[in-house]
Design a protein around this motif. Structure first.
Motif, PDB file in Angstrom:
ATOM      1  N   ARG A   1     -46.838  79.048   7.620  1.00  0.00           N
ATOM      2  CA  ARG A   1     -45.688  79.662   7.290  1.00  0.00           C
ATOM      3  C   ARG A   1     -45.864  81.262   7.534  1.00  0.00           C
ATOM      4  O   ARG A   1     -46.949  81.724   7.193  1.00  0.00           O
ATOM      5  CB  ARG A   1     -45.376  79.228   5.866  1.00  0.00           C
ATOM      6  CG  ARG A   1     -45.020  77.611   5.654  1.00  0.00           C
ATOM      7  CD  ARG A   1     -44.930  77.671   4.228  1.00  0.00           C
ATOM      8  NE  ARG A   1     -45.031  76.318   3.676  1.00  0.00           N
ATOM      9  CZ  ARG A   1     -44.100  75.614   3.152  1.00  0.00           C
ATOM     10  NH1 ARG A   1     -42.990  76.109   2.971  1.00  0.00           N
ATOM     11  NH2 ARG A   1     -44.104  74.268   2.775  1.00  0.00           N
ATOM     12  N   PHE A   2     -45.123  81.713   7.760  1.00  0.00           N
ATOM     13  CA  PHE A   2     -45.052  83.336   8.262  1.00  0.00           C
ATOM     14  C   PHE A   2     -43.851  84.007   7.364  1.00  0.00           C
ATOM     15  O   PHE A   2     -42.697  83.450   7.495  1.00  0.00           O
ATOM     16  CB  PHE A   2     -45.071  83.476   9.609  1.00  0.00           C
ATOM     17  CG  PHE A   2     -46.264  82.973  10.261  1.00  0.00           C
ATOM     18  CD1 PHE A   2     -47.451  83.791  10.159  1.00  0.00           C
ATOM     19  CD2 PHE A   2     -46.398  81.708  10.853  1.00  0.00           C
ATOM     20  CE1 PHE A   2     -48.631  83.289  10.783  1.00  0.00           C
ATOM     21  CE2 PHE A   2     -47.613  81.262  11.351  1.00  0.00           C
ATOM     22  CZ  PHE A   2     -48.815  82.073  11.302  1.00  0.00           C
ATOM     23  N   THR A   3     -43.944  84.960   6.918  1.00  0.00           N
ATOM     24  CA  THR A   3     -43.113  86.023   6.610  1.00  0.00           C
ATOM     25  C   THR A   3     -43.324  87.496   7.249  1.00  0.00           C
ATOM     26  O   THR A   3     -44.485  87.669   7.510  1.00  0.00           O
ATOM     27  CB  THR A   3     -43.145  86.010   4.928  1.00  0.00           C
ATOM     28  OG1 THR A   3     -44.615  86.763   4.472  1.00  0.00           O
ATOM     29  CG2 THR A   3     -42.952  85.050   4.250  1.00  0.00           C
ATOM     30  N   GLY A   4     -42.185  88.094   7.340  1.00  0.00           N
ATOM     31  CA  GLY A   4     -42.405  89.606   7.830  1.00  0.00           C
ATOM     32  C   GLY A   4     -41.865  89.767   9.087  1.00  0.00           C
ATOM     33  O   GLY A   4     -40.808  88.920   9.446  1.00  0.00           O
ATOM     34  N   GLN A   5     -42.361  90.128   9.936  1.00  0.00           N
ATOM     35  CA  GLN A   5     -41.924  90.485  11.179  1.00  0.00           C
ATOM     36  C   GLN A   5     -42.979  90.043  12.442  1.00  0.00           C
ATOM     37  O   GLN A   5     -44.242  90.359  12.269  1.00  0.00           O
ATOM     38  CB  GLN A   5     -41.899  92.025  11.687  1.00  0.00           C
ATOM     39  CG  GLN A   5     -40.967  92.472  10.656  1.00  0.00           C
ATOM     40  CD  GLN A   5     -40.584  94.180  10.921  1.00  0.00           C
ATOM     41  OE1 GLN A   5     -41.227  94.753  11.804  1.00  0.00           O
ATOM     42  NE2 GLN A   5     -39.559  94.647  10.089  1.00  0.00           N
ATOM     43  N   LEU A   6     -42.640  89.394  13.286  1.00  0.00           N
ATOM     44  CA  LEU A   6     -43.240  88.763  14.401  1.00  0.00           C
ATOM     45  C   LEU A   6     -42.881  89.402  15.796  1.00  0.00           C
ATOM     46  O   LEU A   6     -41.722  89.164  16.245  1.00  0.00           O
ATOM     47  CB  LEU A   6     -42.911  87.161  14.585  1.00  0.00           C
ATOM     48  CG  LEU A   6     -43.821  86.478  15.637  1.00  0.00           C
ATOM     49  CD1 LEU A   6     -45.216  86.743  15.650  1.00  0.00           C
ATOM     50  CD2 LEU A   6     -43.525  85.039  15.682  1.00  0.00           C
ATOM     51  N   ASP A   7     -43.823  90.644  15.982  1.00  0.00           N
ATOM     52  CA  ASP A   7     -43.239  91.476  17.280  1.00  0.00           C
ATOM     53  C   ASP A   7     -44.404  91.946  17.795  1.00  0.00           C
ATOM     54  O   ASP A   7     -45.727  91.337  17.536  1.00  0.00           O
ATOM     55  CB  ASP A   7     -42.534  92.581  16.589  1.00  0.00           C
ATOM     56  CG  ASP A   7     -43.268  93.386  15.267  1.00  0.00           C
ATOM     57  OD1 ASP A   7     -44.340  93.230  15.283  1.00  0.00           O
ATOM     58  OD2 ASP A   7     -42.489  94.063  14.438  1.00  0.00           O
TER      59      ASP A   7
END
Length: 112
Positions: free
Chosen positions: A17-23
């Motif tokens: 699970r991920f939160t925030g920005q994937l950039d």
């Protein structure tokens, strides 16, 4: 905002699970986190339903992970929110990434 990840071993899959920005600033962190926790055998489910932003570098990290899972014989599924889904569909990767609308659907797709 940076990327934050979590890992949970489920009965039928490895859930990330991920939160925030994937950039471009976090794609390396994303790959390293998954590499540190992913083990062969069980399917990999990546939950991006709480991601605020994804760009082409984030998509590239997902494609690379999908290819690694395929090479290792692991099923791979992504769950996304409206923003993630829109970005994935824009570049026509929804089938390649096995994009699912929610966690329940994703878990069901892995069990079938």
């Amino acid at each position: 905002m940076s990327l934050r990840g979590g890992f949970e071993q489920q009965a039928h899959c490895q859930l990330f699970r991920f939160t925030g920005q994937l950039d471009a600033y976090s794609d390396k962190q994303f790959g390293e986190f998954i590499a540190a926790h992913r083990s062969p055998g069980q399917p990999v489910l990546v939950d991006l339903s709480h991601i605020d932003f994804i760009d082409s570098s984030g998509l590239g990290a997902l494609v690379q992970l999908a290819k690694q899972c395929g090479a290792d014989g692991q099923q791979f599924v992504v769950v996304g929110n409206a923003r993630v889904v829109q970005t994935v569909k824009l570049v026509r990767l929804e089938e390649f990434l096995h994009l699912q609308p929610d966690l329940k659907s994703a878990l069901a797709s892995l069990e079938s």
